[in-house]
Design a protein around this motif. Structure first.
Motif, mmCIF file in Angstrom:
data_model
loop_
_atom_site.group_PDB
_atom_site.id
_atom_site.type_symbol
_atom_site.label_atom_id
_atom_site.label_comp_id
_atom_site.label_asym_id
_atom_site.label_seq_id
_atom_site.Cartn_x
_atom_site.Cartn_y
_atom_site.Cartn_z
ATOM 1 N N GLU A 178 0.830 -1.210 0.000
ATOM 2 C CA GLU A 178 0.000 0.000 0.000
ATOM 3 C C GLU A 178 0.865 1.261 0.000
ATOM 4 O O GLU A 178 0.606 2.212 -0.739
ATOM 5 C CB GLU A 178 -0.930 -0.003 1.213
ATOM 6 C CG GLU A 178 -1.767 1.262 1.283
ATOM 7 C CD GLU A 178 -3.047 1.088 2.073
ATOM 8 O OE1 GLU A 178 -3.874 0.259 1.674
ATOM 9 O OE2 GLU A 178 -3.224 1.780 3.089
ATOM 10 N N GLU A 179 1.903 1.230 0.826
ATOM 11 C CA GLU A 179 2.752 2.413 0.933
ATOM 12 C C GLU A 179 3.451 2.718 -0.389
ATOM 13 O O GLU A 179 3.581 3.871 -0.797
ATOM 14 C CB GLU A 179 3.797 2.187 2.035
ATOM 15 C CG GLU A 179 4.517 3.426 2.472
ATOM 16 C CD GLU A 179 3.635 4.397 3.239
ATOM 17 O OE1 GLU A 179 2.690 3.964 3.914
ATOM 18 O OE2 GLU A 179 3.893 5.608 3.125
ATOM 19 N N LYS A 192 6.604 12.368 -15.916
ATOM 20 C CA LYS A 192 7.318 11.989 -14.699
ATOM 21 C C LYS A 192 7.155 10.499 -14.441
ATOM 22 O O LYS A 192 6.082 9.948 -14.636
ATOM 23 C CB LYS A 192 6.757 12.774 -13.504
ATOM 24 C CG LYS A 192 6.774 14.279 -13.717
ATOM 25 C CD LYS A 192 6.196 15.051 -12.542
ATOM 26 C CE LYS A 192 6.317 16.559 -12.823
ATOM 27 N NZ LYS A 192 5.931 17.396 -11.670
ATOM 28 N N THR A 193 8.225 9.870 -14.009
ATOM 29 C CA THR A 193 8.112 8.486 -13.547
ATOM 30 C C THR A 193 8.572 8.430 -12.090
ATOM 31 O O THR A 193 9.435 9.210 -11.657
ATOM 32 C CB THR A 193 8.974 7.516 -14.376
ATOM 33 O OG1 THR A 193 10.343 7.912 -14.274
ATOM 34 C CG2 THR A 193 8.557 7.518 -15.838
ATOM 35 N N PHE A 194 7.970 7.511 -11.349
ATOM 36 C CA PHE A 194 8.267 7.355 -9.925
ATOM 37 C C PHE A 194 8.577 5.884 -9.661
ATOM 38 O O PHE A 194 7.750 5.018 -9.950
ATOM 39 C CB PHE A 194 7.069 7.790 -9.082
ATOM 40 C CG PHE A 194 6.645 9.210 -9.324
ATOM 41 C CD1 PHE A 194 7.249 10.255 -8.644
ATOM 42 C CD2 PHE A 194 5.658 9.507 -10.264
ATOM 43 C CE1 PHE A 194 6.869 11.575 -8.874
ATOM 44 C CE2 PHE A 194 5.271 10.822 -10.500
ATOM 45 C CZ PHE A 194 5.870 11.862 -9.811
ATOM 46 N N THR A 195 9.736 5.623 -9.144
ATOM 47 C CA THR A 195 10.149 4.238 -8.883
ATOM 48 C C THR A 195 10.455 4.068 -7.404
ATOM 49 O O THR A 195 11.213 4.848 -6.831
ATOM 50 C CB THR A 195 11.419 3.896 -9.698
ATOM 51 O OG1 THR A 195 11.160 4.162 -11.078
ATOM 52 C CG2 THR A 195 11.803 2.435 -9.523
ATOM 53 N N ARG A 237 1.139 4.324 -3.225
ATOM 54 C CA ARG A 237 0.472 5.619 -3.011
ATOM 55 C C ARG A 237 0.841 6.599 -4.111
ATOM 56 O O ARG A 237 0.110 7.542 -4.381
ATOM 57 C CB ARG A 237 0.892 6.208 -1.662
ATOM 58 C CG ARG A 237 0.292 5.476 -0.495
ATOM 59 C CD ARG A 237 0.868 5.973 0.802
ATOM 60 N NE ARG A 237 0.286 7.251 1.183
ATOM 61 C CZ ARG A 237 0.397 7.773 2.394
ATOM 62 N NH1 ARG A 237 1.063 7.145 3.323
ATOM 63 N NH2 ARG A 237 -0.145 8.933 2.677
ATOM 64 N N THR A 238 2.032 6.448 -4.666
ATOM 65 C CA THR A 238 2.499 7.305 -5.749
ATOM 66 C C THR A 238 2.359 6.509 -7.047
ATOM 67 O O THR A 238 2.716 5.337 -7.083
ATOM 68 C CB THR A 238 3.971 7.678 -5.517
ATOM 69 O OG1 THR A 238 4.083 8.285 -4.222
ATOM 70 C CG2 THR A 238 4.481 8.641 -6.564
ATOM 71 N N PRO A 239 1.826 7.120 -8.108
ATOM 72 C CA PRO A 239 1.685 6.371 -9.359
ATOM 73 C C PRO A 239 3.057 6.087 -9.978
ATOM 74 O O PRO A 239 4.039 6.743 -9.636
ATOM 75 C CB PRO A 239 0.877 7.321 -10.251
ATOM 76 C CG PRO A 239 1.220 8.692 -9.742
ATOM 77 C CD PRO A 239 1.418 8.534 -8.254
ATOM 78 N N SER A 247 7.337 2.762 5.686
ATOM 79 C CA SER A 247 7.477 3.879 4.744
ATOM 80 C C SER A 247 8.902 4.355 4.553
ATOM 81 O O SER A 247 9.207 4.992 3.556
ATOM 82 C CB SER A 247 6.597 5.046 5.182
ATOM 83 O OG SER A 247 6.938 5.476 6.483
ATOM 84 N N ARG A 269 12.680 4.393 -0.827
ATOM 85 C CA ARG A 269 12.573 5.797 -1.224
ATOM 86 C C ARG A 269 11.930 5.831 -2.619
ATOM 87 O O ARG A 269 12.009 4.866 -3.360
ATOM 88 C CB ARG A 269 13.958 6.459 -1.261
ATOM 89 C CG ARG A 269 14.708 6.473 0.080
ATOM 90 C CD ARG A 269 14.160 7.533 1.060
ATOM 91 N NE ARG A 269 12.896 7.185 1.610
ATOM 92 C CZ ARG A 269 11.944 8.076 1.981
ATOM 93 N NH1 ARG A 269 12.137 9.357 1.831
ATOM 94 N NH2 ARG A 269 10.808 7.684 2.468
ATOM 95 N N VAL A 270 11.320 6.933 -2.949
ATOM 96 C CA VAL A 270 10.749 7.083 -4.283
ATOM 97 C C VAL A 270 11.696 7.956 -5.108
ATOM 98 O O VAL A 270 11.993 9.081 -4.721
ATOM 99 C CB VAL A 270 9.353 7.725 -4.236
ATOM 100 C CG1 VAL A 270 8.818 7.911 -5.646
ATOM 101 C CG2 VAL A 270 8.400 6.870 -3.408
ATOM 102 N N VAL A 271 12.170 7.404 -6.197
ATOM 103 C CA VAL A 271 13.050 8.164 -7.087
ATOM 104 C C VAL A 271 12.237 8.622 -8.297
ATOM 105 O O VAL A 271 11.589 7.824 -8.971
ATOM 106 C CB VAL A 271 14.260 7.324 -7.523
ATOM 107 C CG1 VAL A 271 15.108 8.096 -8.528
ATOM 108 C CG2 VAL A 271 15.100 6.941 -6.297
ATOM 109 N N GLU A 272 12.275 9.929 -8.505
ATOM 110 C CA GLU A 272 11.489 10.532 -9.582
ATOM 111 C C GLU A 272 12.408 10.898 -10.738
ATOM 112 O O GLU A 272 13.504 11.409 -10.524
ATOM 113 C CB GLU A 272 10.809 11.801 -9.045
ATOM 114 C CG GLU A 272 10.043 12.584 -10.092
ATOM 115 C CD GLU A 272 9.437 13.870 -9.537
ATOM 116 O OE1 GLU A 272 9.517 14.108 -8.322
ATOM 117 O OE2 GLU A 272 8.894 14.648 -10.352
ATOM 118 N N ALA A 302 3.269 9.969 -14.276
ATOM 119 C CA ALA A 302 2.271 11.041 -14.273
ATOM 120 C C ALA A 302 2.614 12.042 -15.374
ATOM 121 O O ALA A 302 3.787 12.273 -15.673
ATOM 122 C CB ALA A 302 2.245 11.745 -12.919
#
Lengths: 558, 558
Positions: free
Chosen positions: B161-162, B186-189, B165-167, B546, B550-553, B170
Motif C-alpha cells: 500500500e505504501e 514523470k516516472t516514480f520508482t 500511493r504514488t503512481p 514507509s 525511497r521514491v526516485v522521480e 504522471a
C-alpha cells in the motif's frame, strides 16, 4: 468557523492530487490575483511592522530580541519575544489533549484555515521573505508565498491520509467453531508525540519551514518555531496567524509558539535535547544536522543538509535550449538554492549536439555566454539574482576564483532601489576531473564540497561513463537534492537513471524549456529523496508524516 | 509461477482488512486443518534435520556453526553456514536491480508465495519453534505458524500500500496563461535502501522476525537474517524457503541469506555498522537495542526492547472472569512474552466487585488461587507453560522470591515426554508501592525493571489515582508493550485511557473472556505503540514500512 464547508473540498483535491501527481495549486502565483489593493496593502503591512515589538501574547516571555538586517540593506528593527523555555514548553503541552480529541479532519481543516489566511496576506509575506532571504520580490512572492503554502497543504494532506488509514473504531469477531465467537470493540486514536521543534533557515524560511510545521500540527503536536536569527519575520507572522486561527477555532493558541533567540545564544541546541521535544525539522548546515541526528535521540529528526548537485552533459538535440535552461538554473536567486546545480560534468572530448560537435571549452564558453546574456540587463539581473543572503556567501564567491580557471567571472550589479544590496552574477570555474590539484588548489575537494552560492564548476571528465562514476560518488558521499542530465542516447539515459535509482537521487532529464532542475512543484514532485546524505526526508511522502504520531488502541470485550 | 491468480485475492483481502481491522486470517490455527498426514510429516521433516548440515548454497561460506539445544533437553545438532561477510554482502546486493524493477506488486506476490510455502510446512516449523523457544507445541504451532505468517502478510500489505500511493508515472501540465503550458512526463520508482538486517530473538523467532523480514523484502531490500544462536532453525528454514521461491520466480536467491554466528562471536555488532546495511530490525534487550540506535547511524533501526507491562485493578463486574483471564495471561508460555503483565496494581483498601468488596490480600490470594487452579493439572500446565527458554529466566525466577512476600510460589512441573525440560509455574510476589524497600530488597527497583519470565508483582497502591501515576511513570520511563485495566467506573476508564494516549501505550480494558492482554491479532491489533521506550516501532503501521524504501522521480520534458 465553517471549516468543513470552506476547506474540505480543498483537502479532497489535495488528497486526489498527491495520488495522481498532476498539476494543481489553489494558491495563485500571480501577484495581481490577490486583488487590486493587495500590493499596496501588503507593502504597508510590512512597513508597519518595522521598528516595532512583535507581540504574540505567548507565555514565558523573558525579554525581547531581534536584529534582522535585510540583505537589501535596511535594518528591520523588529523585536520578538524571547522565551523562558521552562515556562513555555509546559504551556505548549497543555492544549495537546483537546487538539488530539479534535481528530485528524478537524486538525487538517484548522491547518487549511491557517494557510488560507496566510495566502490572503501573500504580499505582506513576500516583503518579509524578500527582506530576510535576499530573494528578489517576484521569487519571494512565489516561492515564499504560494509555493510554500502548497508545500504546507501537501503536508497536511499526507498527514490526514496517514492518520485515517486506520478506522476510529472496529468490531472484531473471531469464530470459535461451535462456541460463541470472541468479540472485541476496538478504538484507535491518533496521538501526537509531543512538542515539535522547527529550526528555520535563512534562505527559504516559509518554503522549507511549512512542511514540517504543518505535518506536525496536523498530526496532533504543538509546534515551537525557532527561526533563523536573520529570517525571523516570515515565521513570526506565520506563528501569529496560526495562533489567531487556533484561538478562533476554540483551541489553545500555545499549540504554535515562537522561540526567537538572542544573538549567539544557540537556543536550538538547548531546545533540541529537551525531553518535551519529540520531533525536529531542520534545514541548514550538515554540521548541525549531523549533531541533531546524533544528539537529539529523544526526537524524530528530519534534516535537510548540504549536498552537491550535478548536471551530466553528454549530448543534446537542443543545444540552445540546454544552454538557456542551465543559465537560468545557475542564476536564479544567485545559486542560493539547495537545488541549484553546482558541478557540470562535461566530457573533455566534447559532446554531440544538434548544432554540431562542441568541445569541452566550447560548451563551457557557451554556457558562460548564456549566463552573461541572461544577466546582461541590470534590471533583469536584479529581478533574477536577488541579493546575496549573507557575508558567508560573498566570501565563498570571492574564494572560488582561486580554485581553477575562471570561465565566467562574477559581475557586481547595482540595485538602484537598494544601493546596499550585494548583488552578484554567478562565477563559473573550470576544473579538471582527472587532476586533483590546480595551481596548488585542491580542485577535487572543491567540487566534492557544497559551495553554497553563485558558484559552479565545469568539470572536465574523460567520458560520460567517468561522469557517471563521479556522479555516483558525489551523491553517495556528499548527497544531492537534484541531479540533471542531458543526453540523446537511450543507453546513457538508462545508465544515469540507474545511478539515481541506486544512490537515491531525483533526476531531471533534458530540460530545455521553462522548467528548471532547481524547481519542484508540490503535490507532484518530491523535494529530495531522503535516501542520500543531503536529506534524511523527502518533501513530502508517507515517511515524512507517519512517525509524527502514534496510534493508540483500546480494546474492550464486546 | 502463477503469482497473480494465486495470491492477488489474498493480498487484496489483507489490504481491505488493515483498513477495516475486522477479524481475518488466511492461515488456519488448528493443526488438523493442514491435512491428515501433516502432523507426522512435519515431525519427520523436523527429525530429519537433526544432526545434519543445513545447506543453503549461499556465497561466502567460510565454515559451519551451530549449537542449538532444545529447552526441552535434546541437542538439535544442526550446523549452519557461517558467512564471510565481505563476500556475502556484495553478493546480496547483486540482485537488487532486478528486484527493484519487478515493482511492488510482483515483490508482494513473491512474498505471499514464500509465506504460502511456509504455511504448508507449519507442522515442521512448529517443532522447530518449540525446540528453540521452549514454547509448548500448540503455542509454537499457532504463534510460530499462522500468527507469525499473519504478521508477515500484514507487513507485505502495508509495504504494498505504501509503495503504491504514488503512481508509476504522471503527466504534469501547468497552464501558462496564453502561452503553451509547461509539460513534463514523470516516472516514480520505489527503490529499496540496501541490505536489511534482521536480528532474531530466542522466544519468538518467526513471530517477531517476519514483520521486518517481509516489510524489507517487499520494499525492495535484500534481507540478511541473523538469528539468535539458540533459535536458528525456524529462521534458517524460512531463509531456505525464501531462496527457493526467489529462484523459481526468476530472482537472485541471495536476496535472502542467513548469517549464523559462532559461539560468542557477536556478529550482529559487526554487521550492524557495515555501510551496506541500511535497515535493521531487532527484538531483544534494551542494552543492545540502545546500542544499535546509537551506533548503527547509517541504518533505519526498528527495535523492540524491554518493557514493564502493567494491569490496573480498580473494580470489576465479573470478578471470576477477571481472575481467570489474569491467571491465563500470567501463565501462558511461563510469562516469557514481551506482552505478559508484570505489575498488577491493586488499591491497598481493596476493590469493588460483583462478588462484593475484596481486600488487597483477597484479590492477590484469589489471583494466586486462580493460577494455581489453572495449572493444577500437570498435563494442562505443560501445555500452557512450555519450558523456560534459558537459564537466565530460571535465575530471575529463583531470585524473585527474595524481593517481597510470596503470594504464590513457583512449582516445578515434570514433563513426562521431555524429562530435561525446565517447567515452572509463575511466582506472584507482593510489593508495597508506597515503600521502596522490603527487608533490604529494593522493591521499587524490582517492579520498575523488566523481570522477564514467570514473575509478577502484586503492587499495593494507595488509590487508583496513585496506580495511574505509577502506570504513567512506568510507561514513560520503562516502556510497555501492553497495559490492562479493570474498572466499572466510566471516569476511571477515561483517566486510564488518557494516560495511555498521553504516554503512548496499547490498552486492553476489562478482558474477562477468551482474549488476553498478551495476545494481539494481525490485521487488527497493533503490537506495541512505537511511542514509549519498549519499542520504537509498532507492528504494523505505515511508519514501519514507509522509510524502508525511497521514491526516485525522473522528470522529462514532454
Amino acid at each position: 468557523m465553517q471549516l468543513t464547508e470552506t476547506h474540505r473540498p480543498r483537502l479532497d483535491q489535495a488528497l486526489e492530487t498527491i495520488r495522481t501527481r498532476a498539476y494543481w495549486s489553489p494558491h495563485p502565483e500571480h501577484p495581481k490575483a490577490y486583488g487590486e489593493s493587495a500590493p499596496a496593502d501588503g507593502l504597508a503591512a510590512f512597513e508597519a511592522l518595522r521598528g516595532t515589538r512583535f507581540e504574540l501574547d505567548q507565555p514565558g516571555t523573558d525579554g525581547w530580541t531581534g536584529a534582522e538586517v535585510s540583505p537589501y540593506g535596511p535594518e528591520l528593527g523588529i523585536e520578538y519575544p524571547h522565551p523562558d523555555i521552562d515556562v513555555l514548553l509546559p504551556a505548549m503541552r497543555a492544549g495537546m489533549g483537546a487538539w488530539r480529541e479534535a481528530g485528524p479532519e478537524t486538525r487538517a481543516l484548522v491547518c487549511l484555515e491557517i494557510l488560507s489566511r496566510i495566502s490572503a496576506r501573500t504580499h505582506e509575506f513576500a516583503h518579509a521573505v524578500m527582506h530576510t532571504s535576499g530573494q528578489a520580490f517576484m521569487m519571494a512572492f512565489q516561492a515564499g508565498g504560494p509555493h510554500a503554502q502548497d508545500r504546507g497543504l501537501e503536508a497536511v494532506a499526507y498527514a490526514y491520509e496517514e492518520q485515517t488509514r486506520t478506522p476510529v473504531a472496529a468490531d472484531w469477531s473471531k469464530p470459535q467453531g461451535k462456541r460463541d465467537p470472541l468479540e472485541l470493540r476496538k478504538t484507535f486514536t491518533t496521538a501526537g508525540r509531543g512538542i515539535s521543534l522547527l529550526i528555520g533557515c535563512n534562505t527559504f524560511p516559509t518554503w522549507n519551514g511549512y512542511p514540517g510545521l504543518f505535518a506536525s500540527l496536523a498530526t496532533g503536536n504543538p509546534v515551537l518555531v525557532k527561526p533563523h536569527p536573520r529570517a525571523v519575520l516570515p515565521l513570526a507572522l506565520t506563528v501569529r496567524v496560526a495562533r489567531e486561527v487556533l484561538t478562533e477555532a476554540g483551541f489553545d493558541p500555545n499549540l504554535v509558539c515562537l522561540a526567537a533567540e538572542r544573538p549567539g545564544e544557540g537556543i536550538a541546541k538547548t531546545l533540541a535535547v529537551r525531553p518535551e521535544v519529540k520531533i525536529i525539522d531542520y534545514t541548514g548546515s550538515t554540521g548541525f544536522g549531523d549533531w541533531l541526528e546524533a544528539n537529539a535521540r529523544q526526537a524524530q529528526v528530519y534534516t535537510e543538509k548540504a549536498g552537491v548537485n550535478t548536471v551530466v552533459v553528454d549530448s543534446t538535440d537542443n543545444y540552445k535550449g540546454m544552454l538557456s535552461n542551465l543559465a537560468f538554473s545557475l542564476s536564479l536567486y544567485s545559486g542560493q538554492m539547495c537545488t541549484t546545480p553546482q558541478n557540470l560534468l562535461i566530457p573533455r572530448d566534447g559532446i554531440t549536439t544538434d548544432a554540431g560537435h562542441k568541445s569541452y571549452d566550447e560548451v563551457v564558453t557557451d554556457i558562460a555566454a548564456s549566463v552573461g546574456g541572461l544577466l546582461g540587463d541590470d534590471a533583469r539581473a536584479n529581478a533574477l539574482l536577488g541579493a546575496l543572503v549573507n557575508p558567508d556567501v560573498k566570501a565563498r564567491l570571492d574564494g572560488a576564483t582561486g580554485l581553477g580557471e575562471v570561465a565566467l567571472p562574477s559581475r557586481k550589479i547595482a540595485n538602484p532601489e537598494f544601493p546596499d544590496a550585494v548583488v552578484r552574477t554567478p562565477v563559473i570555474v573550470k576544473l579538471d576531473g582527472a587532476r586533483k590539484f590546480w595551481e596548488g588548489a585542491d580542485a577535487e575537494a572543491a567540487y566534492l564540497s557544497e559551495c553554497f552560492g553563485p558558484v559552479s564548476f565545469a568539470v572536465s571528465v574523460d567520458s560520460t561513463a567517468d561522469a557517471l562514476e563521479l556522479l555516483r560518488r558525489t551523491v553517495r558521499d556528499k548527497g544531492a537534492m537534484t541531479v540533471g542530465a542531458y543526453t540523446t542516447s537511450a543507453e546513457t539515459e538508462r545508465a544515469i537513471e540507474d545511478v539515481c535509482l541506486e544512490e537515491s537521487a531525483q533526476l531531471s532529464l533534458n530540460l530545455t524549456g521553462g522548467v528548471y532542475v532547481n524547481q519542484t512543484a508540490a503535490f507532484s514532485d518530491f523535494h529530495g529523496s531522503g535516501g542520500n546524505p543531503a536529506a534524511n526526508a523527502a518533501l513530502c511522502d508517507g515517511a515524512f508524516v507517519s512517525n509524527r504520531f502514534r496510534v493508540v488502541e483500546v480494546r474492550r470485550q464486546a
